[in-house]
Design a protein around this motif. Structure first.
Motif, PDB file in Angstrom:
ATOM      1  N   ARG A 159       1.023  -1.227  -0.117  1.00  0.00           N
ATOM      2  CA  ARG A 159      -0.037   0.072  -0.234  1.00  0.00           C
ATOM      3  C   ARG A 159       0.858   1.236   0.001  1.00  0.00           C
ATOM      4  O   ARG A 159       1.803   1.463   0.469  1.00  0.00           O
ATOM      5  CB  ARG A 159      -0.872   0.122   1.262  1.00  0.00           C
ATOM      6  CG  ARG A 159      -0.533  -0.067   2.584  1.00  0.00           C
ATOM      7  CD  ARG A 159      -1.489  -0.155   3.486  1.00  0.00           C
ATOM      8  NE  ARG A 159      -2.670   0.993   3.471  1.00  0.00           N
ATOM      9  CZ  ARG A 159      -3.303   1.232   4.295  1.00  0.00           C
ATOM     10  NH1 ARG A 159      -3.370   0.516   5.284  1.00  0.00           N
ATOM     11  NH2 ARG A 159      -4.276   2.212   4.185  1.00  0.00           N
ATOM     12  N   LEU A 160       0.325   2.135  -0.571  1.00  0.00           N
ATOM     13  CA  LEU A 160       0.879   3.263  -0.664  1.00  0.00           C
ATOM     14  C   LEU A 160       0.475   4.268   0.533  1.00  0.00           C
ATOM     15  O   LEU A 160      -0.695   4.376   0.806  1.00  0.00           O
ATOM     16  CB  LEU A 160       0.789   4.391  -2.012  1.00  0.00           C
ATOM     17  CG  LEU A 160       1.450   3.890  -3.076  1.00  0.00           C
ATOM     18  CD1 LEU A 160       0.785   4.423  -4.397  1.00  0.00           C
ATOM     19  CD2 LEU A 160       2.868   4.610  -2.997  1.00  0.00           C
ATOM     20  N   LEU A 161       1.472   5.119   1.162  1.00  0.00           N
ATOM     21  CA  LEU A 161       1.056   5.710   2.366  1.00  0.00           C
ATOM     22  C   LEU A 161       0.434   7.283   2.315  1.00  0.00           C
ATOM     23  O   LEU A 161       1.135   7.831   1.555  1.00  0.00           O
ATOM     24  CB  LEU A 161       2.313   5.789   3.339  1.00  0.00           C
ATOM     25  CG  LEU A 161       2.795   4.373   3.806  1.00  0.00           C
ATOM     26  CD1 LEU A 161       4.086   4.441   4.634  1.00  0.00           C
ATOM     27  CD2 LEU A 161       1.722   3.495   4.374  1.00  0.00           C
ATOM     28  N   LEU A 183       9.402  -0.077  -0.597  1.00  0.00           N
ATOM     29  CA  LEU A 183      10.415  -0.708   0.456  1.00  0.00           C
ATOM     30  C   LEU A 183       9.639  -2.066   0.810  1.00  0.00           C
ATOM     31  O   LEU A 183       8.338  -2.103   0.911  1.00  0.00           O
ATOM     32  CB  LEU A 183      10.039   0.186   1.821  1.00  0.00           C
ATOM     33  CG  LEU A 183      10.462   1.596   1.676  1.00  0.00           C
ATOM     34  CD1 LEU A 183      10.143   2.314   3.044  1.00  0.00           C
ATOM     35  CD2 LEU A 183      11.896   1.882   0.902  1.00  0.00           C
ATOM     36  N   LEU A 184      10.484  -3.248   0.662  1.00  0.00           N
ATOM     37  CA  LEU A 184       9.939  -4.533   0.702  1.00  0.00           C
ATOM     38  C   LEU A 184      10.193  -4.839   2.342  1.00  0.00           C
ATOM     39  O   LEU A 184      11.509  -4.882   2.560  1.00  0.00           O
ATOM     40  CB  LEU A 184      10.512  -5.302  -0.402  1.00  0.00           C
ATOM     41  CG  LEU A 184      10.361  -6.840  -0.353  1.00  0.00           C
ATOM     42  CD1 LEU A 184       8.740  -7.107  -0.581  1.00  0.00           C
ATOM     43  CD2 LEU A 184      11.289  -7.878  -1.528  1.00  0.00           C
ATOM     44  N   GLY A 185       9.332  -5.543   2.826  1.00  0.00           N
ATOM     45  CA  GLY A 185       9.645  -6.093   4.235  1.00  0.00           C
ATOM     46  C   GLY A 185       9.018  -7.461   4.240  1.00  0.00           C
ATOM     47  O   GLY A 185       8.611  -8.177   3.401  1.00  0.00           O
ATOM     48  N   SER A 186       8.755  -8.007   5.492  1.00  0.00           N
ATOM     49  CA  SER A 186       7.774  -9.236   5.622  1.00  0.00           C
ATOM     50  C   SER A 186       6.756  -8.977   6.644  1.00  0.00           C
ATOM     51  O   SER A 186       6.420  -7.963   7.014  1.00  0.00           O
ATOM     52  CB  SER A 186       9.208 -10.235   6.351  1.00  0.00           C
ATOM     53  OG  SER A 186       9.362  -9.757   7.695  1.00  0.00           O
ATOM     54  N   ARG A 240       9.248  11.748  -3.926  1.00  0.00           N
ATOM     55  CA  ARG A 240       7.818  12.203  -4.705  1.00  0.00           C
ATOM     56  C   ARG A 240       6.852  11.038  -4.275  1.00  0.00           C
ATOM     57  O   ARG A 240       5.750  11.109  -4.134  1.00  0.00           O
ATOM     58  CB  ARG A 240       8.062  12.194  -6.008  1.00  0.00           C
ATOM     59  CG  ARG A 240       9.060  12.986  -6.502  1.00  0.00           C
ATOM     60  CD  ARG A 240       9.193  14.662  -5.698  1.00  0.00           C
ATOM     61  NE  ARG A 240       8.014  15.343  -6.210  1.00  0.00           N
ATOM     62  CZ  ARG A 240       7.941  16.632  -5.800  1.00  0.00           C
ATOM     63  NH1 ARG A 240       9.090  17.090  -5.037  1.00  0.00           N
ATOM     64  NH2 ARG A 240       7.133  17.372  -6.229  1.00  0.00           N
ATOM     65  N   GLU A 241       7.437   9.562  -3.975  1.00  0.00           N
ATOM     66  CA  GLU A 241       6.585   8.539  -3.618  1.00  0.00           C
ATOM     67  C   GLU A 241       7.252   7.642  -2.626  1.00  0.00           C
ATOM     68  O   GLU A 241       8.474   7.371  -2.812  1.00  0.00           O
ATOM     69  CB  GLU A 241       6.105   7.843  -4.894  1.00  0.00           C
ATOM     70  CG  GLU A 241       5.201   8.542  -5.776  1.00  0.00           C
ATOM     71  CD  GLU A 241       4.875   7.660  -7.088  1.00  0.00           C
ATOM     72  OE1 GLU A 241       4.212   8.153  -7.994  1.00  0.00           O
ATOM     73  OE2 GLU A 241       5.371   6.495  -7.027  1.00  0.00           O
ATOM     74  N   VAL A 242       6.514   6.947  -1.977  1.00  0.00           N
ATOM     75  CA  VAL A 242       6.918   6.021  -0.948  1.00  0.00           C
ATOM     76  C   VAL A 242       5.576   4.931  -0.817  1.00  0.00           C
ATOM     77  O   VAL A 242       4.529   5.313  -0.688  1.00  0.00           O
ATOM     78  CB  VAL A 242       7.105   6.377   0.596  1.00  0.00           C
ATOM     79  CG1 VAL A 242       7.559   5.240   1.611  1.00  0.00           C
ATOM     80  CG2 VAL A 242       7.946   7.559   0.748  1.00  0.00           C
ATOM     81  N   SER A 243       6.002   3.715  -0.969  1.00  0.00           N
ATOM     82  CA  SER A 243       5.092   2.695  -0.943  1.00  0.00           C
ATOM     83  C   SER A 243       5.764   1.419  -0.055  1.00  0.00           C
ATOM     84  O   SER A 243       7.071   1.390  -0.170  1.00  0.00           O
ATOM     85  CB  SER A 243       4.902   2.110  -2.350  1.00  0.00           C
ATOM     86  OG  SER A 243       5.831   1.670  -3.122  1.00  0.00           O
ATOM     87  N   ILE A 244       5.203   0.823   0.512  1.00  0.00           N
ATOM     88  CA  ILE A 244       5.588  -0.430   1.364  1.00  0.00           C
ATOM     89  C   ILE A 244       4.886  -1.795   0.958  1.00  0.00           C
ATOM     90  O   ILE A 244       3.772  -1.647   0.770  1.00  0.00           O
ATOM     91  CB  ILE A 244       5.467  -0.089   2.996  1.00  0.00           C
ATOM     92  CG1 ILE A 244       4.062   0.097   3.229  1.00  0.00           C
ATOM     93  CG2 ILE A 244       6.601   1.216   3.167  1.00  0.00           C
ATOM     94  CD1 ILE A 244       4.031   0.318   4.865  1.00  0.00           C
TER      95      ILE A 244
END
Length: 563
Positions: free
Chosen positions: A13-15, A133-136, A159-163
Motif C-alpha cells: 500500500r502507498l502511504l 520498500l519490501l519487508g516481511s 515524491r513517492e513512498v510505498s511499502i
C-alpha cells in the motif's frame, strides 16, 4: 542485518500523509488489503537444506514476455499533488523520476541508507525518486514507522513512498533494486544451510524482478552470502542482462583503503586502484600489488612485505568481527555508505587511471577466472550505470594463488545451489573450515540477558534462569515479543532469548514466542561431582520456571488487552 521472509500472501500500500498517524491502530483491529491477483510462482516457506534434488524436479528459469502491461500502484495524498514536476517552477528543471526498490527496508542498514537516498546525496540534487520498500509480515509495522520518518523529514526529492511484502508489486518498474534483506546465520548453521535458505529468497526475488522490473534495472545484492545470492538472483531473471547484477564488496574495498592509509601515514583519499578479488568471505583477496598511494605503487611506499601479505589481509577480513566485539552489533552505517559509494561509482565517470571493486558476472573476463560466477573484480564506469572490467592489472604468484582459493570456494557454492539456478543436481562439497565473515552471523542486541554465562563446567554448560520482578520481566517480554527470535550464540556470548535446550558440551536450540521450560539432554557419560551438582541445580529450577511461565502468560494477555 535485516531478516527477509517471503510469504505466500502479500500486501502493498502507498502511504497517505494523513493516514500514517492512525495506520498502526487500525491494523491492530483488522488487516484487509486489496490484493493484486496475478499468476506468479508459488513461494516455499521451507528453510531446510536441500543438497540433493531429483533431475525431474529441477526447473530452469522461464523467460517472461517483456510486452506485458504493468500496473502502477495508485498514488495518494501529497505525492499525487506534486507528481507533475513540470508544473512547478522549482521542479520543472528536474530529471525524470526514478524508482528504487529496497528489500530488508526495515533493517538497520536501510535505516541509514534510505535517508541518504531521499536527501539527494546519491543521485543528485535534481533527481526526484520514488522509494518502494519490501519487508516481511513481521516487519510490516516497522516499515510503517520507516515511511512515517521519511515523510516527516520533508525531503523535496522524495515524491513517492510505498511499502509491501510482495516482491511482484514492490519491484514494479524498479530501475534500481537494492537487495539488503537476508537471514543471518544462526549458531550451528552451516554455510550450506545459509546458502539454501537465502538462496530461495533471492531466487524468488530474481523471478519477481524478471517479471515486473525495468528491463535495464540495476541490482545490488547486499544480503549474504552476497556473491552466490547475486548469482542465484540473476539466473532467475533471464530477461535482465547478467551484467546488471552486482554483489557488494565496496565495504571491503573501503576498509582496505583505510588500513593502507593508516600504515602509510596519509589520508585515505590518497589511496587508489584498490581491488577486492573474489568472494565476500574470509577468502577475499585485498590486492596491494595494484593499489597505489599518492600515485605510487603501494609496495614502494609500504616496504614491509610481511605486513602486507599477512597483517593487512587479516585486518581487512576481520574488521567486521572486531567492530562487532567493540560495539555489540554488525556494521550498518558503513555498509550503507558503501552501498552509496557503489551506486555513485556506476553513475559517475571513474577518475582516469582509477577503478573500483564490485562483484560482477565473470563471463568474458580477461583474468582467466572461471565463468558463470559472481566474482569481485576491478571495474571502470563511464557514469551511465554500466561498467567495463579493467585490463591493465598485474599479477604475481602470491595474488594468483589466493584468487584461486576464492574461485574454488565460489565454484563449490555454485554447485551447492544448482537446484536454485536450474543448472543441475545440487551437491554441497564446500571447502573445509569456516570462511564466513563475522557480519554474516546473528548478533545479540543490548537487552537483559537471562543466563549466567560465567557458570560453566568443562562438560556441561547449564542454563541458569532468574525470576524477574514484574516490571523487569515485563520490559524483557516487551523487547522479546517485538523482535525476531534470537538463537543462542554459544558459551562465550550472552543469550538474549527466553528459552534454550542444554546439551553436554554446548548450548543448542532457538528461542520461541513465549518462554518454555528448558530441557536437558546428555550423551551417556560419567558426570563429575561438579556436573552432578549443576544438573541438580537445573532440576531445582523447574519449579521456579513454572512461575515464570505463569507470569509470562498473564503478561501476554495483558499486552493483548492493552492493545
Amino acid at each position: 542485518m535485516a531478516v527477509a521472509e517471503l510469504s505466500p500472501s502479500y500486501q502493498t500500500r502507498l502511504l497517505k500523509p494523513s493516514q500514517l498517524s492512525s495506520l498502526s491502530s487500525r491494523l491492530s483491529n483488522h488487516r484487509k488489503f486489496k490484493l493484486n491477483l496475478q499468476c506468479r510462482p508459488q513461494t516455499s516457506r521451507s528453510t531446510g537444506i536441500c543438497c540433493s534434488v531429483a533431475p525431474n524436479e529441477i526447473q530452469a528459469p522461464v523467460a517472461v514476455p517483456t510486452g506485458e502491461q504493468s500496473t502502477k500502484p495508485e498514488c495518494y495524498g501529497v505525492f499525487c499533488l506534486t507528481y507533475d514536476l513540470k508544473k512547478e517552477e522549482t521542479t520543472k528543471s528536474w530529471k525524470k523520476m526514478i524508482t528504487i526498490a529496497i528489500s530488508g527496508a526495515a533493517g538497520t542498514i536501510s535505516n541509514h541508507l534510505l535517508f541518504k537516498l531521499a536527501s539527494g546525496v546519491v543521485f543528485g540534487p535534481d533527481q526526484p525518486i520514488a522509494l518502494k520498500l519490501l519487508g516481511s509480515e513481521r516487519s510490516f509495522e516497522a516499515l510503517e514507522g520507516v515511511a512515517m520518518e521519511l515523510e516527516d523529514s520533508l525531503y523535496p526529492l522524495l515524491r513517492e513512498v510505498s511499502i509491501g511484502i510482495d516482491p511482484y508489486e514492490v519491484f514494479q518498474d524498479a530501475e534500481w533494486a537494492l537487495l539488503i534483506g537476508a537471514k543471518p546465520r544462526g549458531p550451528g548453521m552451516e554455510r550450506a544451510d545459509l546458502l539454501d535458505i537465502n538462496g530461495k529468497i533471492y531466487a524468488e526475488q530474481g523471478k519477481a524482478l524478471n517479471a515486473v522490473a525495468s528491463r535495464n534495472v540495476k541490482v545490488i545484492v547486499v544480503g549474504n552470502p552476497c556473491n552466490t545470492n547475486a548469482l542465484i538472483c540473476l539466473k532467475n531473471a533471464p530477461n535482465i542482462p547478467a551484467k546488471n547484477f552486482h554483489a557488494l564488496t565496496r565495504l571491503d574495498e573501503n576498509r582496505a583503503k583505510c588500513q593502507l592509509a593508516l600504515k602509510a601515514g596519509v589520508f585515505y583519499d590518497k589511496v587508489s586502484n584498490m581491488t577486492i578479488w573474489g568472494n565476500h568471505s574470509t577468502t577475499q583477496v585485498p590486492d596491494f600489488l595494484n593499489a597505489r598511494i599518492d600515485g605510487f605503487p603501494v609496495k614502494e611506499v609500504i616496504k614491509d612485505q610481511k605486513w602486507l601479505e599477512e597483517e593487512f589481509t587479516d585486518i581487512v577480513r576481520k574488521r567486521g568481527g572486531v567492530l562487532i566485539k567493540k560495539w555489540g552489533r554488525s556494521s550498518a552505517a558503513s555498509t550503507a555508505v558503501s552501498i552509496v559509494d557503489a551506486i555513485k561509482s556506476l553513475i559517475t565517470p571513474t577518475p582516469p587511471g582509477d577503478w573500483f571493486s564490485s562483484g560482477v558476472y565473470t563471463n568474458g573476463n580477461p583474468y582467466g577466472i572461471a565463468e558463470g560466477l559472481v566474482f569481485s573484480m576491478p571495474c571502470r564506469s563511464k557514469g551511465d550505470g554500466d561498467y567495463e572490467l579493467v585490463k591493465d592489472v598485474i599479477f604475481d604468484d602470491y595474488l594468483r594463488k589466493r584468487i584461486k582459493l576464492s574461485e574454488e570456494e565460489l565454484l563449490a557454492e555454485k554447485r551447492c545451489t544448482a537446484h536454485l539456478t536450474g543448472e543441475g543436481i545440487a551437491v554441497c562439497d564446500l571447502p573445509a573450515g569456516d570462511t564466513m565473515l563475522p557480519g554474516e552471523m546473528r548478533v545479540t542486541r543490548n537487552a537483559p540477558a537471562i543466563t549466567d554465562p560465567s557458570v560453566r563446567a568443562p562438560s556441561l554448560r547449564p542454563l541458569t534462569l532468574e525470576i524477574f520482578k514484574p516490571a523487569e520481566y515485563s520490559r524483557q517480554k516487551s523487547w522479546f515479543l517485538k523482535r525476531d527470535p534470537f538463537c543462542l550464540l554459544g558459551p562465550e556470548e550472552q543469550v538474549t532469548s527466553a528459552v534454550a535446550t542444554v546439551r553436554a558440551g554446548n548450548f543448542v536450540g532457538v528461542s520461541e514466542q513465549r518462554a518454555k521450560q528448558p530441557t536437558f539432554t546428555a550423551e551417556p557419560q560419567v558426570l563429575s561431582a561438579e556436573d552432578k551438582q549443576l544438573l541438580k541445580t537445573l532440576q531445582e529450577e523447574e519449579a521456579r520456571q513454572k512461575m515464570v511461565e505463569e507470569f509470562n502468560e498473564k503478561a501476554t494477555l495483558a499486552e493483548v488487552e492493552a492493545k
